[in-house]
Design a protein around this motif. Structure first.
Motif, PDB file in Angstrom:
ATOM      1  N   SER A   1      -3.091  -8.018  -0.910  1.00  0.00           N
ATOM      2  CA  SER A   1      -2.336  -7.740  -2.080  1.00  0.00           C
ATOM      3  C   SER A   1      -0.876  -7.863  -1.977  1.00  0.00           C
ATOM      4  O   SER A   1      -0.309  -8.186  -0.901  1.00  0.00           O
TER       5      SER A   1
ATOM      6  N   THR B   1       0.972  -5.865  -2.747  1.00  0.00           N
ATOM      7  CA  THR B   1       1.811  -4.449  -2.255  1.00  0.00           C
ATOM      8  C   THR B   1       2.120  -4.756  -1.100  1.00  0.00           C
ATOM      9  O   THR B   1       3.332  -4.602  -0.392  1.00  0.00           O
ATOM     10  N   ARG B   2       1.109  -5.313  -0.328  1.00  0.00           N
ATOM     11  CA  ARG B   2       1.443  -5.567   1.511  1.00  0.00           C
ATOM     12  C   ARG B   2       2.502  -6.739   1.752  1.00  0.00           C
ATOM     13  O   ARG B   2       3.056  -6.728   2.683  1.00  0.00           O
TER      14      ARG B   2
ATOM     15  N   GLU C   1       5.609  -5.076   1.133  1.00  0.00           N
ATOM     16  CA  GLU C   1       5.944  -4.384   2.220  1.00  0.00           C
ATOM     17  C   GLU C   1       6.261  -5.085   3.667  1.00  0.00           C
ATOM     18  O   GLU C   1       7.174  -4.603   4.506  1.00  0.00           O
TER      19      GLU C   1
ATOM     20  N   VAL D   1      -2.680  -5.022  -6.665  1.00  0.00           N
ATOM     21  CA  VAL D   1      -1.534  -4.233  -6.472  1.00  0.00           C
ATOM     22  C   VAL D   1      -2.186  -2.869  -6.180  1.00  0.00           C
ATOM     23  O   VAL D   1      -3.087  -2.244  -6.646  1.00  0.00           O
TER      24      VAL D   1
ATOM     25  N   GLU E   1       5.271   2.573  -9.999  1.00  0.00           N
ATOM     26  CA  GLU E   1       5.698   2.554  -9.081  1.00  0.00           C
ATOM     27  C   GLU E   1       6.340   1.004  -8.773  1.00  0.00           C
ATOM     28  O   GLU E   1       5.982   0.238  -9.703  1.00  0.00           O
TER      29      GLU E   1
ATOM     30  N   ILE F   1       6.363  -2.049  -7.373  1.00  0.00           N
ATOM     31  CA  ILE F   1       5.829  -3.242  -7.282  1.00  0.00           C
ATOM     32  C   ILE F   1       4.801  -3.302  -8.656  1.00  0.00           C
ATOM     33  O   ILE F   1       4.937  -4.499  -9.101  1.00  0.00           O
TER      34      ILE F   1
END
Length: 447
Positions: free
Chosen positions: A257, A259-260, A263, A312, A321, A323
């Motif tokens: 994703s 998101t990762r 991160e 996401v 949020e 992202i």
């Protein structure tokens, strides 16, 4: 000379007989400082640090100063001492090839499925720029997805970039797998960023299966690998997609994703000294994500399309949020998965009322747009009164639109869950039939 011999000749030409070596001169935080390699190293190059005693420690070049190279190790630098040797392993060029279809690779183009894999003929830049904005073709025609809801109310067209927003355990991976198997495309490129090792094999063998892998390239970086490798996974997968797009093929790009991906970049940025700003994310995460998304979409004249779905992870269904907020601003639509829908057993758990396809109204005919508008009107009326209906306070006859919405809801909810391999036309015909039955008198509906 055939293509196989050219590839083999390139492999031999890039083989290294000697490697530069340096020495550890400092350890600060999670980074290791190495002297003697500043003139040879490039950002992203691999290093092997020989601990004495201990097993070698792998890492990547994170920063380069005048005399010092900063290495970000794959694991904690326990046991590293001043004077330990570090050997530089230059990264070979990333060269995708048509023979990569059906294979599982890592972000460096190395095979993960236990079989040998030759590089392609031409190395490509992992950080290549998107096609020039004024030279890009417009979005293409509507594509069949294999799902009734995405064939009708939330259409996807060639070159569209869509966000898939979901919490954990809501069916995100399942929906991506359905698209990988059934969505209309010449080639499917899948980026598994920071996935658990068990899930990579499960996704390839069970979820995609042999039929899905016949047209797919899977690029995977597991959660235990370094942040640099996980971040590189998205770039490598997009580079593979660009290889096929430049040949005129239509590519489906699935990223799980973003998101990762963000991160992983946060870990790297913090190690580089960048201060967090957006709820713990550094300011550089915004251009990083937007640059990746801009590489998808239509190509120039003679090229194909990269139709992209970026997933996401939204904690607690928080669509604001950082992202999720960044992606909503740069994509051509978003699909929201809702936990309450999944908990009552409807998959895909798409919240149609909160989802948007920006390919409309151009992606549908006038009659189809009218049908979509009627469905959204009914959904809006039902969702606004859902609490009252559930509590038994709804009385038929007070609102004609709500009366129709209540009659329509069970069939419409079932329609959103149904696969439809028969195509877009059949999906619209079934949706139109549902609406006509809801509007018909009760005596006719009973027949």
């Amino acid at each position: 000379m055939t293509a196989d011999f050219r590839t083999l000749a390139q492999e031999i030409a890039t083989a290294r007989l000697a490697r530069p070596m340096g020495r550890v001169v400092g350890i600060q935080g999670g980074a290791v400082q190495i002297s003697g390699l500043a003139d040879s190293a490039h950002i992203g190059d691999h290093l092997i640090l020989k601990r004495d005693p201990g097993t070698p420690l792998k890492g990547e070049v994170l920063q380069i100063e005048r005399d010092i190279v900063h290495m970000l190790p794959d694991s904690a630098p326990d046991g590293v001492a001043i004077g330990d040797r570090a050997v530089l392993l230059e990264i070979e060029g990333f060269a995708a090839g048509d023979h990569w279809i059906g294979r599982v690779i890592d972000p460096y183009g190395r095979p993960l499925d236990g079989q040998p894999l030759m590089r392609g003929g031409v190395s490509r830049d992992l950080m290549s720029a998107p096609p020039p904005a004024v030279a890009r073709r417009p979005l293409g025609t509507r594509v069949e997805t294999g799902l009734s809801v995405l064939n009708t109310v939330l259409p996807i067209v060639e070159g569209q970039r869509v966000g898939l927003f979901a919490g954990s355990g809501v069916g995100k991976s399942r929906l991506l797998a359905d698209l990988a198997r059934n969505m209309q495309a010449d080639v499917v490129v899948i980026a598994l960023i920071g996935e658990r090792g068990r899930e990579v094999n499960d996704f390839v063998d069970r979820v995609l299966g042999p039929e899905g892998m016949k047209r797919a390239v899977v690029v995977a970086a597991t959660s235990d690998q370094s942040a640099l490798t996980r971040r590189r996974c998205a770039w490598a997968a997009m580079t593979v997609a660009e290889h096929f797009r430049d040949q005129g093929r239509n590519v489906l790009f699935l990223a799980d994703s973003v998101t990762r991906f963000a991160e992983a970049h946060r870990e790297i940025a913090v190690s580089s000294g960048e201060a967090p700003a957006l709820r713990g994310f550094p300011p550089s995460v915004t251009p990083l994500i937007t640059a990746l998304c801009e590489r998808a979409g239509p190509g120039t004249a003679g090229q194909g399309f990269i139709t992209a779905v970026f997933s996401v992870l939204v904690a607690g269904s928080d669509m604001d949020e950082p992202i999720a907020d960044i992606l909503r601003g740069v994509l051509d639509g978003h699909i929201v998965l809702d936990r309450s829908i999944a908990e009552r057993g409807r998959f895909p758990a798409i919240d149609v009322g909160r989802s948007v396809s920006r390919s409309l109204p151009d992606a549908a005919s006038d009659a189809e747009n009218e049908l979509i508008l009627s469905v959204r009107k009914m959904l809006g009326a039902y969702e606004q009164s859902a609490v009252m209906i559930t509590a038994g306070l709804y009385a038929e006859g007070a609102d004609p639109v709500l009366d129709q919405a209540v009659k329509l809801w069970p069939e419409l909810d079932a329609f959103f869950a149904k696969p439809d391999p028969s195509g877009i036309r059949n999906s619209f015909d079934r949706l139109g039939l549902i609406l006509r039955r809801a509007q018909a008198p009760a005596s006719l509906r009973a027949r």
